[in-house]
Design an enzyme around this catalytic site. Structure first.
Site, mmCIF file in Angstrom:
data_model
loop_
_atom_site.group_PDB
_atom_site.id
_atom_site.type_symbol
_atom_site.label_atom_id
_atom_site.label_comp_id
_atom_site.label_asym_id
_atom_site.label_seq_id
_atom_site.Cartn_x
_atom_site.Cartn_y
_atom_site.Cartn_z
ATOM 1 N N HIS A 99 19.367 46.724 -0.765
ATOM 2 C CA HIS A 99 20.748 46.224 -0.738
ATOM 3 C C HIS A 99 21.039 45.622 0.636
ATOM 4 O O HIS A 99 20.376 45.939 1.621
ATOM 5 C CB HIS A 99 21.740 47.363 -1.026
ATOM 6 C CG HIS A 99 21.536 48.548 -0.139
ATOM 7 N ND1 HIS A 99 20.605 49.521 -0.426
ATOM 8 C CD2 HIS A 99 22.097 48.903 1.048
ATOM 9 C CE1 HIS A 99 20.617 50.421 0.539
ATOM 10 N NE2 HIS A 99 21.501 50.072 1.448
ATOM 11 N N HIS A 101 24.165 44.903 3.473
ATOM 12 C CA HIS A 101 25.505 45.278 3.913
ATOM 13 C C HIS A 101 26.212 44.025 4.420
ATOM 14 O O HIS A 101 25.637 43.276 5.215
ATOM 15 C CB HIS A 101 25.441 46.266 5.082
ATOM 16 C CG HIS A 101 24.791 47.574 4.752
ATOM 17 N ND1 HIS A 101 25.508 48.713 4.481
ATOM 18 C CD2 HIS A 101 23.484 47.932 4.656
ATOM 19 C CE1 HIS A 101 24.673 49.716 4.248
ATOM 20 N NE2 HIS A 101 23.446 49.275 4.351
HETATM 21 P P1 AMP Z 1 21.684 52.424 3.608
HETATM 22 O O1 AMP Z 1 21.959 53.589 4.508
HETATM 23 O O2 AMP Z 1 21.378 51.132 4.298
HETATM 24 O O3 AMP Z 1 20.643 52.788 2.558
HETATM 25 O O4 AMP Z 1 23.043 52.150 2.860
HETATM 26 C C1 AMP Z 1 23.490 52.909 1.796
HETATM 27 C C2 AMP Z 1 24.979 52.730 1.727
HETATM 28 O O5 AMP Z 1 25.395 53.069 0.410
HETATM 29 C C3 AMP Z 1 25.782 53.625 2.673
HETATM 30 O O6 AMP Z 1 26.554 52.794 3.540
HETATM 31 C C4 AMP Z 1 26.631 54.480 1.745
HETATM 32 O O7 AMP Z 1 27.917 54.693 2.264
HETATM 33 C C5 AMP Z 1 26.658 53.661 0.475
HETATM 34 N N1 AMP Z 1 26.801 54.394 -0.775
HETATM 35 C C6 AMP Z 1 26.101 55.466 -1.190
HETATM 36 N N2 AMP Z 1 26.478 55.841 -2.428
HETATM 37 C C7 AMP Z 1 27.435 54.958 -2.816
HETATM 38 C C8 AMP Z 1 28.224 54.804 -3.994
HETATM 39 N N3 AMP Z 1 28.106 55.644 -5.031
HETATM 40 N N4 AMP Z 1 29.118 53.794 -4.050
HETATM 41 C C9 AMP Z 1 29.267 52.944 -2.990
HETATM 42 N N5 AMP Z 1 28.538 53.039 -1.854
HETATM 43 C C10 AMP Z 1 27.647 54.030 -1.760
#
Ligand code: AMP
Ligand code: ZN
Length: 137
Positions: A99, A101
């Site tokens: 993903h 950001h």
């Molecule tokens: P990363 O740390 O780059 O893998 O980013 C994962 C992101 O997903 C984090 O910023 C979390 O806050 C976000 N996240 C995790 N679970 C969810 C969810 N169910 N809905 C929206 N965001 C989420």
């Protein structure tokens, strides 16, 4: 993929605050935002990291990023914006479904990357170029 939170969101099995979506990609608000308006964009299909995504698939996901970035910046009255991406836990990846950001930034918002500026010794940059070009084939 079974037990993947982001696959469940892509399949509508878990709720999310969705934004743009099409048959290839889906975007939604991060539940724990760096700043309000922090958006995640990802392929519907499960790939763990950017290294696993075929180039063409990657392009289809990236297609929606500029319009999302523009809308986020407008709504949050951002002074700037970061596009950020993590691969594997040592690089900060907590959800193993690739993903991006989109993070709106504001002057003095207190978020810092702590970017390090290393250096190459004599000849190292050329060997690095050669190695990467060879790996590219
Ligand atoms: P990363 O740390 O780059 O893998 O980013 C994962 C992101 O997903 C984090 O910023 C979390 O806050 C976000 N996240 C995790 N679970 C969810 C969810 N169910 N809905 C929206 N965001 C989420
Ligand atoms: Zn997944």
């Amino acid at each position: 993929m079974k037990d993947c939170v982001f696959c469940k969101i892509a399949q509508g099995k878990l709720p999310a605050t969705k934004l743009l979506e099409d048959k290839n990609a889906i975007s939604f608000l991060d539940i724990n935002p760096v700043n309000h308006g922090h958006v995640l964009v990802m392929p519907r299909e499960h790939y763990e990291t950017i290294m696993d995504v075929p180039g063409k698939e990657f392009g289809k996901v990236m297609e929606m990023v500029p319009s999302l970035a523009k809308a986020v910046a407008e709504v949050t009255k951002a002074d700037g914006l970061n596009i950020f991406q993590t691969n594997k836990p040592c690089a900060g990846q907590t959800v193993p479904h690739v993903h991006f950001h989109i993070i709106p930034r504001h002057k003095d918002d207190g978020f810092h990357f702590g970017w390090r500026q290393g250096r190459y010794n004599e000849g190292e940059i050329d060997r690095m170029q050669w190695g990467i070009l060879k790996a590219l084939g």
